[in-house]
Design a protein around this motif. Structure first.
Motif, mmCIF file in Angstrom:
data_model
loop_
_atom_site.group_PDB
_atom_site.id
_atom_site.type_symbol
_atom_site.label_atom_id
_atom_site.label_comp_id
_atom_site.label_asym_id
_atom_site.label_seq_id
_atom_site.Cartn_x
_atom_site.Cartn_y
_atom_site.Cartn_z
ATOM 1 N N MET A 252 0.844 -1.183 0.000
ATOM 2 C CA MET A 252 0.000 0.000 0.000
ATOM 3 C C MET A 252 0.889 1.246 0.000
ATOM 4 N N THR A 253 0.489 2.246 -0.766
ATOM 5 C CA THR A 253 1.294 3.463 -0.829
ATOM 6 C C THR A 253 0.878 4.422 0.275
ATOM 7 N N SER A 254 1.843 5.200 0.710
ATOM 8 C CA SER A 254 1.542 6.181 1.754
ATOM 9 C C SER A 254 0.938 7.430 1.112
ATOM 10 N N PRO A 255 0.132 8.172 1.865
ATOM 11 C CA PRO A 255 -0.482 9.382 1.306
ATOM 12 C C PRO A 255 0.587 10.394 0.895
ATOM 13 N N ARG A 256 0.305 11.108 -0.148
ATOM 14 C CA ARG A 256 1.253 12.138 -0.615
ATOM 15 C C ARG A 256 1.144 13.384 0.266
ATOM 16 N N PRO A 257 2.257 14.058 0.481
ATOM 17 C CA PRO A 257 2.195 15.315 1.241
ATOM 18 C C PRO A 257 1.389 16.360 0.457
ATOM 19 N N ALA A 258 0.794 17.288 1.182
ATOM 20 C CA ALA A 258 -0.041 18.327 0.565
ATOM 21 C C ALA A 258 0.718 19.088 -0.526
ATOM 22 N N GLU A 259 2.002 19.356 -0.283
ATOM 23 C CA GLU A 259 2.789 20.098 -1.279
ATOM 24 C C GLU A 259 2.850 19.337 -2.604
ATOM 25 N N ASP A 260 2.954 18.028 -2.502
ATOM 26 C CA ASP A 260 3.020 17.182 -3.693
ATOM 27 C C ASP A 260 1.673 17.177 -4.423
ATOM 28 N N LEU A 261 0.596 17.098 -3.658
ATOM 29 C CA LEU A 261 -0.743 17.076 -4.255
ATOM 30 C C LEU A 261 -1.088 18.378 -4.961
ATOM 31 N N LEU A 262 -0.462 19.462 -4.513
ATOM 32 C CA LEU A 262 -0.792 20.780 -5.062
ATOM 33 C C LEU A 262 0.168 21.239 -6.157
ATOM 34 N N ARG A 263 1.012 20.349 -6.606
ATOM 35 C CA ARG A 263 1.906 20.704 -7.718
ATOM 36 C C ARG A 263 1.074 20.850 -8.996
ATOM 37 N N LEU A 264 1.384 21.847 -9.765
ATOM 38 C CA LEU A 264 0.662 22.103 -11.014
ATOM 39 C C LEU A 264 0.690 20.885 -11.931
ATOM 40 N N ASP A 265 1.856 20.264 -12.050
ATOM 41 C CA ASP A 265 1.982 19.131 -12.970
ATOM 42 C C ASP A 265 1.250 17.880 -12.480
ATOM 43 N N ARG A 266 0.665 17.911 -11.287
ATOM 44 C CA ARG A 266 -0.115 16.786 -10.765
ATOM 45 C C ARG A 266 -1.625 17.021 -10.900
ATOM 46 N N GLN A 267 -2.018 18.166 -11.421
ATOM 47 C CA GLN A 267 -3.435 18.513 -11.512
ATOM 48 C C GLN A 267 -4.031 17.981 -12.810
ATOM 49 N N ILE A 268 -5.065 17.145 -12.693
ATOM 50 C CA ILE A 268 -5.719 16.605 -13.886
ATOM 51 C C ILE A 268 -6.367 17.735 -14.692
ATOM 52 N N CYS A 269 -6.877 18.744 -13.998
ATOM 53 C CA CYS A 269 -7.510 19.863 -14.706
ATOM 54 C C CYS A 269 -6.486 20.570 -15.601
ATOM 55 N N PHE A 270 -5.255 20.693 -15.119
ATOM 56 C CA PHE A 270 -4.225 21.343 -15.926
ATOM 57 C C PHE A 270 -3.859 20.473 -17.131
ATOM 58 N N SER A 271 -3.721 19.182 -16.905
ATOM 59 C CA SER A 271 -3.392 18.280 -18.011
ATOM 60 C C SER A 271 -4.493 18.277 -19.066
ATOM 61 N N LEU A 272 -5.753 18.236 -18.624
ATOM 62 C CA LEU A 272 -6.872 18.264 -19.579
ATOM 63 C C LEU A 272 -6.911 19.588 -20.333
ATOM 64 N N ASN A 273 -6.667 20.678 -19.619
ATOM 65 C CA ASN A 273 -6.677 21.986 -20.273
ATOM 66 C C ASN A 273 -5.534 22.102 -21.286
ATOM 67 N N ALA A 274 -4.362 21.640 -20.918
ATOM 68 C CA ALA A 274 -3.213 21.689 -21.831
ATOM 69 C C ALA A 274 -3.479 20.836 -23.074
ATOM 70 N N ALA A 275 -4.043 19.632 -22.868
ATOM 71 C CA ALA A 275 -4.368 18.766 -24.007
ATOM 72 C C ALA A 275 -5.437 19.411 -24.881
ATOM 73 N N SER A 276 -6.422 20.036 -24.264
ATOM 74 C CA SER A 276 -7.485 20.702 -25.017
ATOM 75 C C SER A 276 -6.924 21.843 -25.866
ATOM 76 N N ARG A 277 -6.035 22.619 -25.292
ATOM 77 C CA ARG A 277 -5.418 23.722 -26.050
ATOM 78 C C ARG A 277 -4.567 23.182 -27.203
ATOM 79 N N ALA A 278 -3.837 22.100 -26.951
ATOM 80 C CA ALA A 278 -3.023 21.497 -28.015
ATOM 81 C C ALA A 278 -3.918 20.952 -29.134
ATOM 82 N N PHE A 279 -5.012 20.302 -28.752
ATOM 83 C CA PHE A 279 -5.962 19.821 -29.753
ATOM 84 C C PHE A 279 -6.546 20.989 -30.540
#
Length: 155
Positions: A1-28
């Motif tokens: 089992m994996t340990s929970p990620r620290p808050a700083e890690d969870l709040l990284r821009l490159d970990r945000q699904i919304c950012f990834s979807l937005n970047a992919a949408s703009r590229a499309f």
């Protein structure tokens, strides 16, 4: 089992699904702009034409139903339809049965555009480097994501 990620890690821009979807949408969006240029369509206009091409030949689609299928409100859809009509790709007319309803039908030029538009999905596939199975899997997962988000969003 994996340990929970620290808050700083969870709040990284490159970990945000919304950012990834937005970047992919703009590229499309950029790729579609290039692929649709020769057709004389914008991406939203292309979506309108796709929905109309799915209807039986010569069948009209009410603007309200078109908006529901495309997830667009009438304030966004009306200018798209006006531009498509001005370019000769669609015809809009009031329903004889219900004067409040506007029906949209592709013109001859709009129907003829369908054959040329078949190259667009091929261009997208080439650009992504994904095979058809991967594209289908991604599309299905995104649809599931959309359904889950719709269900989780109040009102």
């Amino acid at each position: 089992m994996t340990s929970p990620r620290p808050a700083e890690d969870l709040l990284r821009l490159d970990r945000q699904i919304c950012f990834s979807l937005n970047a992919a949408s703009r590229a499309f969006g950029g790729l579609y702009r290039v692929l649709l240029k020769d057709l004389g369509l914008t991406y939203p206009q292309y979506l309108v034409m796709l929905a109309l091409w799915e209807e039986p030949a010569g069948a009209a689609l009410p603007v309200k139903r078109l908006g529901e299928r495309l997830r667009l409100d009438s304030g966004t859809l009306s200018p798209l339809l006006k531009r498509l009509e001005a370019n000769g790709f669609v015809r809009r007319e009031r329903s004889a049965r219900d004067e409040r309803s506007v029906l949209v039908t592709p013109t001859e030029a709009g129907v003829a555009l369908k054959e040329r538009a078949a190259e667009v999905p091929r261009g997208i596939a080439r650009a992504t480097g994904f095979d058809l199975a991967e594209i289908e899997e991604l599309r299905e997962r995104l649809n599931r994501l959309t359904e889950a988000l719709d269900a989780a969003t109040p009102g």
